[in-house]
Design a protein around this motif. Structure first.
Motif, PDB file in Angstrom:
ATOM      1  N   ASP A 189     -50.101 -69.914  62.852  1.00 19.25           N
ATOM      2  CA  ASP A 189     -50.762 -70.738  63.856  1.00 19.25           C
ATOM      3  C   ASP A 189     -50.268 -70.308  65.233  1.00 19.25           C
ATOM      4  O   ASP A 189     -49.088 -69.934  65.405  1.00 19.25           O
ATOM      5  CB  ASP A 189     -50.463 -72.217  63.644  1.00 19.25           C
ATOM      6  N   TYR A 190     -51.158 -70.392  66.213  1.00 19.28           N
ATOM      7  CA  TYR A 190     -50.832 -69.873  67.550  1.00 19.28           C
ATOM      8  C   TYR A 190     -51.365 -70.817  68.612  1.00 19.28           C
ATOM      9  O   TYR A 190     -52.458 -71.376  68.479  1.00 19.28           O
ATOM     10  CB  TYR A 190     -51.452 -68.491  67.722  1.00 19.28           C
ATOM     11  N   PHE A 191     -50.564 -70.969  69.683  1.00 18.94           N
ATOM     12  CA  PHE A 191     -50.932 -71.831  70.803  1.00 18.94           C
ATOM     13  C   PHE A 191     -50.403 -71.174  72.078  1.00 18.94           C
ATOM     14  O   PHE A 191     -49.231 -70.768  72.134  1.00 18.94           O
ATOM     15  CB  PHE A 191     -50.299 -73.219  70.619  1.00 18.94           C
ATOM     16  N   ARG A 192     -51.277 -71.042  73.089  1.00 17.46           N
ATOM     17  CA  ARG A 192     -50.798 -70.531  74.378  1.00 17.46           C
ATOM     18  C   ARG A 192     -51.544 -71.222  75.504  1.00 17.46           C
ATOM     19  O   ARG A 192     -52.778 -71.237  75.540  1.00 17.46           O
ATOM     20  CB  ARG A 192     -50.999 -69.016  74.497  1.00 17.46           C
ATOM     21  N   LEU A 193     -50.786 -71.794  76.421  1.00 21.05           N
ATOM     22  CA  LEU A 193     -51.337 -72.454  77.600  1.00 21.05           C
ATOM     23  C   LEU A 193     -50.790 -71.750  78.838  1.00 21.05           C
ATOM     24  O   LEU A 193     -49.576 -71.547  78.959  1.00 21.05           O
ATOM     25  CB  LEU A 193     -50.941 -73.932  77.617  1.00 21.05           C
ATOM     26  N   SER A 194     -51.672 -71.366  79.739  1.00 19.36           N
ATOM     27  CA  SER A 194     -51.234 -70.684  80.957  1.00 19.36           C
ATOM     28  C   SER A 194     -52.077 -71.141  82.140  1.00 19.36           C
ATOM     29  O   SER A 194     -53.243 -71.527  81.989  1.00 19.36           O
ATOM     30  CB  SER A 194     -51.356 -69.164  80.806  1.00 19.36           C
ATOM     31  N   ILE A 217     -47.948 -67.070  87.366  1.00 20.32           N
ATOM     32  CA  ILE A 217     -48.521 -67.461  86.077  1.00 20.32           C
ATOM     33  C   ILE A 217     -47.427 -68.087  85.211  1.00 20.32           C
ATOM     34  O   ILE A 217     -46.668 -67.383  84.539  1.00 20.32           O
ATOM     35  CB  ILE A 217     -49.120 -66.253  85.334  1.00 20.32           C
ATOM     36  N   PRO A 218     -47.310 -69.405  85.191  1.00 21.59           N
ATOM     37  CA  PRO A 218     -46.451 -70.052  84.193  1.00 21.59           C
ATOM     38  C   PRO A 218     -47.203 -70.160  82.870  1.00 21.59           C
ATOM     39  O   PRO A 218     -48.431 -70.344  82.854  1.00 21.59           O
ATOM     40  CB  PRO A 218     -46.175 -71.429  84.796  1.00 21.59           C
ATOM     41  N   TYR A 219     -46.480 -70.014  81.771  1.00 21.41           N
ATOM     42  CA  TYR A 219     -47.144 -70.097  80.470  1.00 21.41           C
ATOM     43  C   TYR A 219     -46.202 -70.713  79.435  1.00 21.41           C
ATOM     44  O   TYR A 219     -44.970 -70.658  79.553  1.00 21.41           O
ATOM     45  CB  TYR A 219     -47.609 -68.719  79.997  1.00 21.41           C
TER      46      TYR A 219
END
Length: 706
Positions: free
Chosen positions: A278-283, A298-300
C-alpha cells in the motif's frame, strides 16, 4: 557476441542524418516534447542542457495504451526495464547490466517515490500512471546537483499532466488471461485561476503464468491554485494498493517443459504466497516565478508497506515492512545580468523503517544448508531511522553566446540509527546474526562540471563530468549473517561513480537526433561475499567500468510515415574484483578466491534496441498504426563468463482508430511472433534462473474523451 544486427542497424540510420537542415520550430508538430524539466525542475530546451535526457511524449503514451510504464520507457535509447513475470514488478538496465540494485532514482513530478535508505527495485509500483499521465523523462547517467543517492545510472521521472482545460477521459482495456484495466480522469478548471482533477485506475489480471494474478487500484487527486502572476500552489495526493501472487524463476528444464508454471513446489503453492503493498504520498509545491528569480518549496509525506513471502529463499520466510517519510525539497534560482544563473537548494528527509521477518510455516529444505525451520521463528525485528540533509549549488555561466558552462556541487550527509528489538546473538541456528543497536553516518561531496556549445539554433554538442553516490540500504547494513561476517559491520561505505560523457543533439524539421558516449567508473562497488559457512553478506570489494554509446533518432518521411530508433551498445567490466578473497572451502581446504578483473558483468546485454515504424493513414481518417521491434543482444549468465545467453527479438503491433472526435478504439498485439524466450536469464548460487517472456497477447480497448 553477434554484432551484425547492431552494426547494420547503426549504418542504416546514420545514412540519413545529414541531408535535412530545416528550422527546429517543430518536430512531428509538437515542439514541447523537446522541452524537459527533470534536470532543473524548470522547463529547458534539450539543446541547452549538457546531458542526455530522453523523453516519452504524451502522444506516444496515448498511442501505446501500455499496461506497464516499461512498455513506453523502452523507446528511450539505453533504457531497458524488465516487467518481471508479467506482473507489476520490474528491474532496470540503464547504463548498467540488468540489476536489482539502487542505481536508478525514480521520481513522480520531481519527488522521489521512495527513500534511498529503503530502496526497492520495484519503485514504479508506486507511480501513478493512469489517464492523468503526461510524459516520461529519463536523465541518463549521474544526475545534476539536484539529485543525491541512487542517481548513478539514471533518474526516471513520471510527470503528471497540468490542469489546463476541462477535459475528462474514461478508458477500458481487455486482454487474454482475464486482463482488464479501467481508468478515468475528471478535471474542473475554474475561472478563479484554480483547478481540480481526480484520476484513477483499476487493473486485474489472472496472469499468463500459474499463480501470477495481480490486482492494483490507484487514485490521484491534484489541486492547482494560481495566486497571482508570480505565485502558484500545486497539491497532490497519490494512493495505491497492489496485491500480487508470488512465483519464482525457472530452471532451464522447467522453462523448456512449460514456461507458464510458477516455479514453486506444490506445498508452497498451497499456502498461496502473495505480495501486498500500500502506498500514500501527499505533497504541496509552492512556486514563485518572476523575471530574474524563481523559488520552489515542496514538503511531502510518504508511507508504504511491503509484505511478501520470499519465494526465492529455500525456507520461504514472511517479510513485513513499513517506511514512513517526511521531507522537503527547496531551491531558489537567480538570473544574473550577464545571463547566467545560480541555483541554491537543500533536500531534507526523515524516514523511519520497520522490518519484521519470520517463518510462516514449518519447512524442511534440502541441499546445501539443509535444515528444518520451525513455524514462527523470528529472523529479524527492528526499526531504522534515516536522516538525510543535502545542500547543493549549481551555477550556469557563459563564455560566449554559444558556449556555456555549468558548475555544481552537492553535499550528502546521511545518518542511520538502528534499533534492534531482538537480543544480541551470533547465530540463530540458521545463519542469521542479531547485532546491538547502533548508528552509522555517511558523508560525501559530489562535484559536477559540464560544457555546452550551440552549433546553431537547431543543434548542440556537450561534454560533462559528474560524480554520484549510492548509499548502502538499511538491510545491507544491519540484516547480517553469522559472526564471521562481522568485518562488514561499520566498514561498508557508499559506492561512488564518476561519469564522463560527450554528446550531440539536433532538432531539424524532419529529423531529431541525440547521440551520447559515456564512461562510468564505479568504485567501492557493493557486492555479495560469503563466509565459511556459505552465508552471504555485503562488502565494498569491486571497481567496475561501464562504457557505451546511445543513439536516439526520429525521422518523419512525410505526413503518413515516421520512424523512431532507440539504440545503445555497451560494455560492463570489472576493473578489479577478487571474488571470495581469502575464503577457503571447509571441506576440501582449497582456496575459493577468483580474480575476475577484466571479466564482463553478468546480465549485461551487448546492445539494446527499440525500433518503431509509425503510419498515419491519409485515406482512413483517424487510423494510426505502429510496428515495433524490441531486441537485446547476448550477455554472460555468470561473472565467471563461462556461459552466454543469445538475447531475443520480439515484434509488437499497435493500432488506434478514432471512431468519432471523442471515442477511440485501440488494439495491440505483444510478442506477435509468439517467441518463446527468456526475458531474463542468469546463474546465481550455481542455479539457472530464468524469467520467461510473455507469449503472444492481444489487448483491445476504448477511450472516451468529453
Amino acid at each position: 557476441m553477434n554484432p551484425r544486427f547492431s552494426y547494420s542497424l547503426l549504418a542504416l540510420t546514420l545514412v540519413q542524418i545529414y541531408p535535412y537542415q530545416a528550422n527546429a520550430e517543430t518536430l512531428a508538430g509538437d515542439n514541447v516534447e523537446r522541452i524537459t524539466v527533470t534536470s532543473t525542475r524548470t522547463a529547458k530546451a534539450n539543446t541547452d542542457l549538457p546531458l542526455s535526457i530522453g523523453s516519452v511524449s504524451s502522444q506516444t503514451l496515448a498511442n501505446d495504451n501500455a499496461q506497464h510504464i516499461s512498455d513506453s520507457l523502452q523507446t528511450i535509447s539505453g533504457v531497458l526495464l524488465n516487467q518481471l513475470s508479467g506482473g507489476q514488478g520490474h528491474n532496470a538496465a540503464i547504463r548498467m547490466p540488468i540489476n536489482f540494485g539502487g542505481y536508478t532514482l525514480y521520481l513522480q513530478d520531481n519527488i522521489p517515490l521512495q527513500s534511498a535508505a529503503f530502496y526497492n527495485h520495484n519503485a514504479l509500483w508506486w507511480a501513478s500512471s493512469n489517464a492523468s499521465l503526461s510524459r516520461l523523462e529519463v536523465l541518463k547517467g549521474a544526475g545534476t546537483s539536484l539529485y543525491g543517492s541512487g542517481a548513478v545510472a539514471a533518474t526516471v521521472n513520471v510527470i503528471s499532466a497540468p490542469i489546463a482545460t476541462n477535459s475528462n477521459t474514461l478508458s477500458l482495456t481487455f486482454a487474454e488471461q482475464g486482463y482488464k484495466r479501467f481508468a478515468g480522469s475528471f478535471t474542473q478548471l475554474n475561472e478563479t485561476n484554480d483547478g481540480f482533477r481526480v484520476s484513477g485506475a483499476y487493473l486485474s489480471n489472472d496472469g499468463w503464468r500459474t499463480h501470477s494474478a495481480v490486482n492494483k487500484a490507484e487514485i490521484n487527486l491534484l489541486h492547482e491554485k494560481q495566486l497571482d502572476d508570480k505565485q502558484h500552489f500545486k497539491t497532490s495526493l497519490v494512493v495505491s494498493s497492489l496485491e500480487q501472487q508470488m512465483l519464482n524463476t525457472l530452471t532451464e528444464a522447467q522453462f523448456i517443459q512449460d514456461p507458464t508454471q510458477a516455479g514453486l513446489p506444490e506445498e508452497v503453492l498451497q499456502i498461496d504466497p502473495k505480495r501486498k503493498t500500500d502506498y500514500f504520498r501527499l505533497s504541496t509545491e509552492y512556486r514563485f516565478d518572476s523575471n530574474d528569480f524563481y523559488a520552489s518549496v515542496i514538503p511531502y509525506a510518504r508511507y508504504r508497506t511491503n509484505d511478501y513471502i520470499a519465494t526465492w529463499q529455500p525456507n520461504m520466510p514472511k517479510v513485513e515492512s513499513t517506511v514512513t517519510s517526511f521531507g522537503v525539497l527547496a531551491l531558489s534560482n537567480f538570473i544574473h545580468s550577464s545571463g547566467g544563473e545560480t541555483t541554491l537548494g537543500v533536500d531534507v528527509e526523515h524516514s523511519s523503517g520497520e522490518g519484521y521477518s519470520f517463518q510462516p510455516t514449518e519447512r524442511t529444505t534440502s541441499g546445501w544448508g539443509a535444515a528444518t525451520y520451525p513455524k514462527d521463528h523470528v529472523f529479524y525485528k527492528n526499526d531504522t531511522t534515516f536522516i538525510g540533509v543535502s545542500p547543493y549549488v549549481q551555477h550556469l555561466g557563459y563564455f560566449s553566446p554559444n558556449l556555456s558552462y555549468s558548475l555544481g556541487v552537492r553535499f550528502d550527509h546521511n545518518k542511520y540509527t538502528f534499533d534492534n528489538a531482538l537480543p544480541v546473538y551470533s547465530d540463530d541456528g540458521f545463519g542469521n546474526r542479531s547485532i546491538a543497536s547502533r548508528s552509522d553516518t555517511f558523508k560525501h561531496l559530489s562535484p559536477k562540471l559540464s560544457l555546452n556549445y550551440l552549433l546553431n539554433a537547431q543543434s548542440s554538442i556537450y561534454s560533462r563530468y559528474a560524480q554520484a553516490i549510492r548509499i548502502p540500504t538499511a538491510s545491507q547494513l544491519y540484516d547480517l549473517k553469522t559472526e564471521q561476517s562481522s568485518a562488514q559491520l561499520g566498514s561498508i561505505n557508499e559506492e561512488t561513480s564518476d561519469t564522463y560523457e560527450v554528446g550531440y543533439k539536433a532538432n531539424f524539421d524532419k529529423l531529431s537526433i541525440e547521440l551520447a558516449y559515456y564512461l562510468m567508473d564505479v568504485n567501492d562497488a557493493i557486492v555479495t561475499a560469503y563466509d565459511d559457512l556459505g552465508a552471504s553478506y555485503r562488502v565494498n570489494a569491486s571497481s567496475v567500468e561501464h562504457t557505451g554509446a546511445e543513439l536516439g533518432l526520429t525521422y518523419n518521411f512525410n505526413k503518413a510515415f515516421s520512424f523512431a530508433l532507440a539504440y545503445s551498445q555497451s560494455k560492463h567490466e570489472f576493473k578489479h574484483y577478487i571474488q571470495d578473497k581469502g575464503r577457503v572451502d571447509r571441506k576440501t581446504q582449497q582456496m575459493l578466491e577468483q580474480d575476475l578483473s577484466g571479466k564482463s558483468l553478468q546480465m549485461a546485454p551487448d546492445y539494446v534496441a527499440n525500433i518503431r515504424f509509425n503510419y498515419t493513414s491519409q485515406t482512413i481518417a483517424g487510423l494510426f498504426v505502429t510496428a515495433e521491434v524490441q531486441s537485446i543482444g547476448d550477455y554472460y549468465l555468470n561473472v565467471e563468463n563461462t556461459q552466454q545467453y543469445s538475447g531475443y527479438t520480439v515484434i509488437n503491433f499497435k493500432a488506434n482508430y478514432a471512431l468519432t472526435n471523442k471515442l477511440k478504439l485501440h488494439a495491440r498485439v505483444s510478442n506477435f511472433n509468439d517467441r518463446k524466450y527468456a526475458l531474463q536469464n542468469e546463474i546465481r548460487y550455481g542455479r539457472t534462473r530464468i524469467q520467461p517472456g510473455a507469449p503472444r497477447t492481444l489487448y483491445v480497448g476504448l477511450k472516451y474523451q468529453f
